[in-house]
Design an enzyme around this catalytic site. Structure first.
Site, PDB file in Angstrom:
ATOM      1  N   ASN A  77      33.403   0.564  -6.840  1.00 16.95           N
ATOM      2  CA  ASN A  77      34.629   0.314  -5.797  1.00 16.95           C
ATOM      3  C   ASN A  77      34.992  -1.207  -5.598  1.00 16.95           C
ATOM      4  O   ASN A  77      34.306  -1.688  -4.793  1.00 16.95           O
ATOM      5  CB  ASN A  77      34.205   1.151  -4.612  1.00 16.95           C
ATOM      6  CG  ASN A  77      35.166   1.081  -3.584  1.00 16.95           C
ATOM      7  OD1 ASN A  77      36.637   0.593  -3.783  1.00 16.95           O
ATOM      8  ND2 ASN A  77      34.999   1.432  -2.441  1.00 16.95           N
TER       9      ASN A  77
ATOM     10  N   LYS B 185      37.504  -2.496  -4.237  1.00 19.69           N
ATOM     11  CA  LYS B 185      38.196  -2.388  -3.038  1.00 19.69           C
ATOM     12  C   LYS B 185      39.573  -3.243  -3.112  1.00 19.69           C
ATOM     13  O   LYS B 185      40.077  -3.180  -4.220  1.00 19.69           O
ATOM     14  CB  LYS B 185      37.290  -2.851  -1.897  1.00 19.69           C
ATOM     15  CG  LYS B 185      36.053  -2.079  -1.683  1.00 19.69           C
ATOM     16  CD  LYS B 185      35.144  -2.496  -0.586  1.00 19.69           C
ATOM     17  CE  LYS B 185      33.886  -1.664  -0.578  1.00 19.69           C
ATOM     18  NZ  LYS B 185      33.101  -1.569   0.547  1.00 19.69           N
TER      19      LYS B 185
ATOM     20  N   HIS C 212      36.286   7.353   2.616  1.00 15.11           N
ATOM     21  CA  HIS C 212      35.447   6.138   2.719  1.00 15.11           C
ATOM     22  C   HIS C 212      35.560   5.713   4.147  1.00 15.11           C
ATOM     23  O   HIS C 212      36.664   5.753   4.812  1.00 15.11           O
ATOM     24  CB  HIS C 212      36.095   5.100   1.873  1.00 15.11           C
ATOM     25  CG  HIS C 212      35.142   3.880   1.651  1.00 15.11           C
ATOM     26  ND1 HIS C 212      35.061   2.902   2.560  1.00 15.11           N
ATOM     27  CD2 HIS C 212      34.133   3.552   0.616  1.00 15.11           C
ATOM     28  CE1 HIS C 212      33.946   1.961   2.431  1.00 15.11           C
ATOM     29  NE2 HIS C 212      33.761   2.471   1.083  1.00 15.11           N
TER      30      HIS C 212
ATOM     31  N   GLU D 186      35.792   2.810   5.361  1.00 18.23           N
ATOM     32  CA  GLU D 186      36.854   1.916   5.751  1.00 18.23           C
ATOM     33  C   GLU D 186      38.150   2.542   5.874  1.00 18.23           C
ATOM     34  O   GLU D 186      39.124   2.149   6.852  1.00 18.23           O
ATOM     35  CB  GLU D 186      37.056   0.945   4.500  1.00 18.23           C
ATOM     36  CG  GLU D 186      35.775  -0.002   4.697  1.00 18.23           C
ATOM     37  CD  GLU D 186      35.238  -0.784   3.264  1.00 18.23           C
ATOM     38  OE1 GLU D 186      36.049  -0.570   2.340  1.00 18.23           O
ATOM     39  OE2 GLU D 186      34.386  -1.149   3.171  1.00 18.23           O
TER      40      GLU D 186
ATOM     41  N   GLU E 163      27.114   7.282   2.430  1.00 23.21           N
ATOM     42  CA  GLU E 163      27.123   5.405   2.535  1.00 23.21           C
ATOM     43  C   GLU E 163      27.066   5.304   4.205  1.00 23.21           C
ATOM     44  O   GLU E 163      27.853   5.466   5.007  1.00 23.21           O
ATOM     45  CB  GLU E 163      28.498   5.120   2.319  1.00 23.21           C
ATOM     46  CG  GLU E 163      28.887   5.483   0.775  1.00 23.21           C
ATOM     47  CD  GLU E 163      30.004   4.398   0.404  1.00 23.21           C
ATOM     48  OE1 GLU E 163      29.713   3.571  -0.669  1.00 23.21           O
ATOM     49  OE2 GLU E 163      31.158   4.670   0.773  1.00 23.21           O
TER      50      GLU E 163
ATOM     51  N   GLY F 281      28.463  -3.457   2.842  1.00 25.06           N
ATOM     52  CA  GLY F 281      29.013  -4.782   2.703  1.00 25.06           C
ATOM     53  C   GLY F 281      27.993  -5.705   3.599  1.00 25.06           C
ATOM     54  O   GLY F 281      28.463  -6.902   3.867  1.00 25.06           O
TER      55      GLY F 281
ATOM     56  N   SER G 154      25.366  -1.575   0.112  1.00 28.47           N
ATOM     57  CA  SER G 154      24.518  -2.754  -0.393  1.00 28.47           C
ATOM     58  C   SER G 154      23.483  -2.406  -1.418  1.00 28.47           C
ATOM     59  O   SER G 154      22.507  -2.992  -1.311  1.00 28.47           O
ATOM     60  CB  SER G 154      24.041  -3.617   0.889  1.00 28.47           C
ATOM     61  OG  SER G 154      24.914  -3.918   1.744  1.00 28.47           O
TER      62      SER G 154
HETATM   63  P1  PGA Z   1      28.928  -2.223  -0.640  1.00 27.83           P
HETATM   64  O1  PGA Z   1      30.146  -1.315  -0.799  1.00 27.83           O
HETATM   65  O2  PGA Z   1      28.079  -1.974  -2.173  1.00 27.83           O
HETATM   66  O3  PGA Z   1      29.622  -3.674  -0.913  1.00 27.83           O
HETATM   67  O4  PGA Z   1      28.096  -2.077   0.587  1.00 27.83           O
HETATM   68  C1  PGA Z   1      29.950   0.256  -0.868  1.00 27.83           C
HETATM   69  C2  PGA Z   1      31.165   0.941  -0.467  1.00 27.83           C
HETATM   70  O5  PGA Z   1      31.925   0.608   0.318  1.00 27.83           O
HETATM   71  O6  PGA Z   1      31.483   1.758  -1.398  1.00 27.83           O
END
Ligand code: PGA
Length: 249
Positions: A9, A11, A94, A96, A165, A171, A211
């Site tokens: 992803n 982003k 997601h 976000e 997640e 993140g 992460s």
């Molecule tokens: P990350 O993001 O690996 O940077 O923690 C995962 C995601 O949001 O899909």
């Protein structure tokens, strides 16, 4: 057996030349085992170009789309447009999108329906906040997020995968431990088995995200209910992402 999936992803990262160069590095350098499905989710403005040069076995997907079929929705793209371009996957739910863009359960359900209608596969993301975990409400939260899928039939469910997640891990550099992750993945499998036929529930892939990187992937992927990963930050470097894919073999 659930499909093994490792998804990148990207982003809202990378300029055009950086996106192309990362994709080319992956295309030329990464050759996953046949049973591993690699999916790349670039920013939508690069989808066309990436799909054109994608001579690899990677699947390409869109990070976002609108649930309406067409019309006066300035700035949006539809599931049909995503499919027509050549994509095979979309992300839905997601954290976000839920938190920053206020996407409600109602909107998410409409998005999943629109994606399935268009012939796309869906990765449906779920996860609890730190507060919910600390209050002991994480399983309740996950269960209610999964119940959003309860109206889908067997053939629809065969096109849906789940990404667990935990929001506190996305993140942040704080990964769920393999024990924490496996506990939640086993719980998700149990909820699926209670909601759906054994066949649908057993076949659904459950990915871990938050992460996940080249240093912790091996231990996470050893867990019996972890069928892959949704990778954010560590997917922006071809070496790290490739190592994560190879961790699964
Ligand atoms: P990350 O993001 O690996 O940077 O923690 C995962 C995601 O949001 O899909």
């Amino acid at each position: 057996m659930p499909k093994k999936i490792i998804a990148a992803n990207w982003k809202m990262n990378l300029l055009k030349s950086e996106a192309n160069s990362l994709f080319n590095d992956l295309k030329n350098g990464l050759s996953p085992d046949n049973d591993i499905n690699v999916i790349i989710f670039p920013p939508s403005i690069y989808l066309s170009e990436i799909l054109e040069v994608n001579k690899s076995t990677f699947h390409i997907g869109a990070q976002n789309f609108h649930f309406e079929e067409k019309g006066a929705f300035t700035g949006e793209i539809s599931a049909q447009q995503v499919k027509d371009l050549g994509c095979s996957y979309v992300l839905v739910g997601h954290s976000e999108r839920r938190e920053v863009f206020g996407e409600t359960d109602d909107a998410l359900l409409k998005k999943i329906k629109a994606a399935l209608q268009a012939g796309l596969n869906v990765i449906y993301c779920i996860g609890e906040s730190l507060g919910e975990r600390e209050e002991g409400k994480h399983k309740e939260k996950i269960q209610s997020q999964i119940e959003l899928l309860s109206s889908f039939n067997e053939s629809e469910l065969s096109k849906i995968s789940i990404a667990y997640e935990p929001i506190w891990a996305i993140g942040t550099g704080i990964t769920a431990t393999p024990i924490q992750a496996e506990e939640m993945h086993a719980f998700i499998r149990e909820v699926l088995l209670n909601l759906f036929s054994d066949k649908s529930a057993e076949k659904m892939s459950i990915l871990y995200g938050g992460s996940c990187n080249e240093n912790n992937a091996v231990e996470l992927f050893k867990c019996s209910n972890i069928d892959g990963g949704l990778i954010g930050g560590a997917s922006l470097k071809s070496k790290s992402f490739s190592q994560i894919v190879y961790s699964f073999e």
